[in-house]
Design a protein around this motif. Sequence first.
Motif, PDB file in Angstrom:
ATOM      1  N   GLU A  15       0.820  -1.208   0.000  1.00  0.00           N
ATOM      2  CA  GLU A  15       0.000   0.000   0.000  1.00  0.00           C
ATOM      3  C   GLU A  15       0.853   1.257   0.000  1.00  0.00           C
ATOM      4  OE1 GLU A  15      -4.139  -1.176   2.294  1.00  0.00           O
ATOM      5  OE2 GLU A  15      -2.347  -0.800   3.506  1.00  0.00           O
ATOM      6  N   ASN A  16       1.935   1.247   0.765  1.00  0.00           N
ATOM      7  CA  ASN A  16       2.799   2.425   0.815  1.00  0.00           C
ATOM      8  C   ASN A  16       3.511   2.670  -0.504  1.00  0.00           C
ATOM      9  OD1 ASN A  16       3.584   3.980   3.627  1.00  0.00           O
ATOM     10  ND2 ASN A  16       2.478   2.081   3.964  1.00  0.00           N
ATOM     11  N   VAL A  17       4.000   1.597  -1.135  1.00  0.00           N
ATOM     12  CA  VAL A  17       4.621   1.749  -2.448  1.00  0.00           C
ATOM     13  C   VAL A  17       3.610   2.309  -3.440  1.00  0.00           C
ATOM     14  CG1 VAL A  17       5.717   0.584  -4.390  1.00  0.00           C
ATOM     15  CG2 VAL A  17       6.238  -0.148  -2.064  1.00  0.00           C
ATOM     16  N   ALA A  18       2.431   1.659  -3.505  1.00  0.00           N
ATOM     17  CA  ALA A  18       1.419   2.039  -4.485  1.00  0.00           C
ATOM     18  C   ALA A  18       0.931   3.466  -4.265  1.00  0.00           C
ATOM     19  CB  ALA A  18       0.249   1.058  -4.425  1.00  0.00           C
ATOM     20  N   TRP A  19       0.710   3.831  -3.009  1.00  0.00           N
ATOM     21  CA  TRP A  19       0.261   5.201  -2.733  1.00  0.00           C
ATOM     22  C   TRP A  19       1.303   6.214  -3.192  1.00  0.00           C
ATOM     23  CZ3 TRP A  19       2.502   8.982   0.345  1.00  0.00           C
ATOM     24  CH2 TRP A  19       1.751  10.154   0.482  1.00  0.00           C
ATOM     25  N   ARG A  20       2.567   5.915  -2.933  1.00  0.00           N
ATOM     26  CA  ARG A  20       3.634   6.845  -3.274  1.00  0.00           C
ATOM     27  C   ARG A  20       3.713   7.048  -4.790  1.00  0.00           C
ATOM     28  NH1 ARG A  20       6.202  10.008   0.667  1.00  0.00           N
ATOM     29  NH2 ARG A  20       8.383  10.402   0.120  1.00  0.00           N
ATOM     30  N   THR A  21       3.682   5.947  -5.546  1.00  0.00           N
ATOM     31  CA  THR A  21       3.822   6.075  -7.005  1.00  0.00           C
ATOM     32  C   THR A  21       2.564   6.656  -7.635  1.00  0.00           C
ATOM     33  OG1 THR A  21       3.172   3.748  -7.300  1.00  0.00           O
ATOM     34  CG2 THR A  21       5.532   4.243  -7.168  1.00  0.00           C
ATOM     35  N   ALA A  22       1.389   6.255  -7.143  1.00  0.00           N
ATOM     36  CA  ALA A  22       0.149   6.799  -7.694  1.00  0.00           C
ATOM     37  C   ALA A  22       0.038   8.293  -7.416  1.00  0.00           C
ATOM     38  CB  ALA A  22      -1.054   6.060  -7.122  1.00  0.00           C
ATOM     39  N   ALA A  23       0.416   8.704  -6.200  1.00  0.00           N
ATOM     40  CA  ALA A  23       0.367  10.123  -5.857  1.00  0.00           C
ATOM     41  C   ALA A  23       1.331  10.933  -6.710  1.00  0.00           C
ATOM     42  CB  ALA A  23       0.691  10.314  -4.379  1.00  0.00           C
ATOM     43  N   GLY A  24       2.398  10.290  -7.189  1.00  0.00           N
ATOM     44  CA  GLY A  24       3.374  10.964  -8.036  1.00  0.00           C
ATOM     45  C   GLY A  24       3.011  10.966  -9.511  1.00  0.00           C
ATOM     46  N   GLY A  25       1.829  10.431  -9.841  1.00  0.00           N
ATOM     47  CA  GLY A  25       1.361  10.500 -11.215  1.00  0.00           C
ATOM     48  C   GLY A  25       1.607   9.277 -12.061  1.00  0.00           C
ATOM     49  N   LEU A  26       2.144   8.194 -11.476  1.00  0.00           N
ATOM     50  CA  LEU A  26       2.368   6.968 -12.229  1.00  0.00           C
ATOM     51  C   LEU A  26       1.152   6.050 -12.096  1.00  0.00           C
ATOM     52  CD1 LEU A  26       6.090   6.112 -11.310  1.00  0.00           C
ATOM     53  CD2 LEU A  26       5.229   7.408 -13.277  1.00  0.00           C
ATOM     54  N   SER A  27       0.676   5.511 -13.200  1.00  0.00           N
ATOM     55  CA  SER A  27      -0.445   4.566 -13.124  1.00  0.00           C
ATOM     56  C   SER A  27       0.032   3.327 -12.382  1.00  0.00           C
ATOM     57  CB  SER A  27      -0.941   4.217 -14.524  1.00  0.00           C
ATOM     58  OG  SER A  27       0.061   3.579 -15.280  1.00  0.00           O
ATOM     59  N   THR A  28      -0.723   2.928 -11.377  1.00  0.00           N
ATOM     60  CA  THR A  28      -0.254   1.893 -10.447  1.00  0.00           C
ATOM     61  C   THR A  28      -1.329   0.842 -10.213  1.00  0.00           C
ATOM     62  OG1 THR A  28       1.173   3.496  -9.316  1.00  0.00           O
ATOM     63  CG2 THR A  28       0.638   1.466  -8.136  1.00  0.00           C
ATOM     64  N   ALA A  29      -0.927  -0.423 -10.322  1.00  0.00           N
ATOM     65  CA  ALA A  29      -1.802  -1.540  -9.981  1.00  0.00           C
ATOM     66  C   ALA A  29      -1.232  -2.260  -8.765  1.00  0.00           C
ATOM     67  CB  ALA A  29      -1.920  -2.508 -11.152  1.00  0.00           C
ATOM     68  N   MET A  30      -2.123  -2.714  -7.888  1.00  0.00           N
ATOM     69  CA  MET A  30      -1.718  -3.453  -6.693  1.00  0.00           C
ATOM     70  C   MET A  30      -2.474  -4.781  -6.675  1.00  0.00           C
ATOM     71  SD  MET A  30      -1.796  -2.174  -2.717  1.00  0.00           S
ATOM     72  CE  MET A  30      -3.605  -2.128  -2.602  1.00  0.00           C
ATOM     73  N   ILE A  31      -1.724  -5.875  -6.602  1.00  0.00           N
ATOM     74  CA  ILE A  31      -2.304  -7.217  -6.669  1.00  0.00           C
ATOM     75  C   ILE A  31      -2.380  -7.809  -5.260  1.00  0.00           C
ATOM     76  CG2 ILE A  31      -2.040  -9.519  -7.649  1.00  0.00           C
ATOM     77  CD1 ILE A  31      -0.168  -8.142  -9.762  1.00  0.00           C
ATOM     78  N   GLU A  32      -3.539  -8.337  -4.902  1.00  0.00           N
ATOM     79  CA  GLU A  32      -3.694  -8.961  -3.593  1.00  0.00           C
ATOM     80  C   GLU A  32      -4.541 -10.225  -3.734  1.00  0.00           C
ATOM     81  OE1 GLU A  32      -3.563 -10.400  -0.109  1.00  0.00           O
ATOM     82  OE2 GLU A  32      -2.352  -8.607  -0.557  1.00  0.00           O
ATOM     83  N   LYS A  33      -4.040 -11.329  -3.192  1.00  0.00           N
ATOM     84  CA  LYS A  33      -4.761 -12.599  -3.299  1.00  0.00           C
ATOM     85  C   LYS A  33      -5.675 -12.873  -2.116  1.00  0.00           C
ATOM     86  CE  LYS A  33      -1.047 -15.463  -1.332  1.00  0.00           C
ATOM     87  NZ  LYS A  33      -0.136 -16.598  -1.577  1.00  0.00           N
ATOM     88  N   GLU A  34      -5.512 -12.122  -1.006  1.00  0.00           N
ATOM     89  CA  GLU A  34      -6.368 -12.337   0.156  1.00  0.00           C
ATOM     90  C   GLU A  34      -7.122 -11.049   0.483  1.00  0.00           C
ATOM     91  OE1 GLU A  34      -4.780 -15.683   2.969  1.00  0.00           O
ATOM     92  OE2 GLU A  34      -3.161 -14.234   2.675  1.00  0.00           O
ATOM     93  N   LEU A  35      -6.672 -10.330   1.533  1.00  0.00           N
ATOM     94  CA  LEU A  35      -7.346  -9.113   1.963  1.00  0.00           C
ATOM     95  C   LEU A  35      -6.422  -7.918   1.797  1.00  0.00           C
ATOM     96  CD1 LEU A  35      -9.073 -10.317   5.261  1.00  0.00           C
ATOM     97  CD2 LEU A  35     -10.083 -10.139   2.979  1.00  0.00           C
ATOM     98  N   VAL A  36      -6.920  -6.870   1.153  1.00  0.00           N
ATOM     99  CA  VAL A  36      -6.143  -5.636   1.038  1.00  0.00           C
ATOM    100  C   VAL A  36      -5.963  -5.059   2.439  1.00  0.00           C
ATOM    101  CG1 VAL A  36      -6.109  -3.292   0.118  1.00  0.00           C
ATOM    102  CG2 VAL A  36      -6.952  -5.187  -1.305  1.00  0.00           C
TER     103      VAL A  36
END
Length: 450
Positions: A15-36
Amino acid sequence: MDFDVIVIGGGPVGENVAWRTAAGGLSTAMIEKELVGGECSYWACMPSKALLRSGHALAAAQRVKGVVGGSLDPAAVLERRTGFTSNWDDTGQVKWAESENIHVLRGDGEVTGEREVTVRGADGETVYRARQAVVVCTGSVPKMPPLDGIDDTPVWTSRDATSAREVPDSLVVLGGGVVGVEMAQAWARLGSQVKLVVSGDRPLPKMEDFVGPLVVEGLEADGVEVLLGGRAAAIKPGELTLQDGRTVQGSHILVATGRVPATKDGKPLTIDDSGLVSGVDGRWLYAAGDVTGRALLTHQGKYQGRAVGTAILERSRGFEPKERSAGQAWADHVAVPQVVFTDPEVAFVGHTAEQARAAGRDVKVVDLDIAVAGSSLHADGYKGKTRMVVDERTRTLVGVTFVGQDVAELLHSATVAIVGEVTVDRLWHAVPSYPTISEVWLRLLESYGL
């Protein structure tokens, strides 16, 4: 099917990686097999501390004259715990991610080629490509010991211990690490008959030598039977057999013997301080959190995640992260803070005295009982200890340990002092408020010789 960044693992690190890159303008996908929200939100940090908190609050109140009676309601404690997990429903976490422009993909993600991730979910397989980076944040899984009968015996792991709906009649805990001591105390205070089996001569053996005995004293006060030197040999339903022939019975057995990175072979992914995985050409594969094996703690994984996200952003703009900048997770080499939420609490950061000496440092060690005005107000008969380890060449702190009721909030000041390389001479002028437990800092510096 293309994104700038693909993050495998939707726990707090991902979540921290994805939030950082998405907030910086990079399109970001986060994959989760159980619970986010991952292990910490649903089976580790939050539910375990919720199980412990009610017992700590009651014990703290009963240590102050004027408080009479009081007891725990196990059902209410478990209900409060469940509230912190949202009843193991990640709807809120998914909404948060989507509100931050993070695309949540459900399924099991695997790196299947250069900048390529295959997601296997309920609807089959889908291949995604990353223009900038793939980040592995798959965390860790419980490590099972090679005991006779382990494959045929239903046991609790840490997940079972934090998500149980009822208090077990009796519980055998195998392992003297953080999970072992915390869960032993939590369930003992909720009414279970608990036995803690520790292979060595004290629990928490990687910490300062006085830590384990103080924790044992607290556990025994709550009725936990602590068996030291108890190396397990075999297990069967309801019974653990030790190498010395002793047997330990319980309606439930919790195996808390550590964790390993969640990779196919259980080995960590080696990274540099920006999170780049070693041995992979093209500077596109990153990792953060437990899967790197560097510091298996949620807060440290989140720290790595923020650094990785920053590094990816900077490289996408043609810049290289500068040394000791926000894009470099370097502090875990010198100052990993950790709290063990037993009663007494243990708060530790940096190196133990033994570790510092083994590294060739000339150190001075200051040991004190925590006995200041603030602690005496906090609890009648307050009992605690602290140790400060000072590098005599630089006159800076390299390690600090506190053991006692409610010492966790003292830890960040020690972390700041170590990371900031604050000298003891300068620290002398950071005046602690009176009357608080933090006045122990003044006593430590006085004992050092200032």
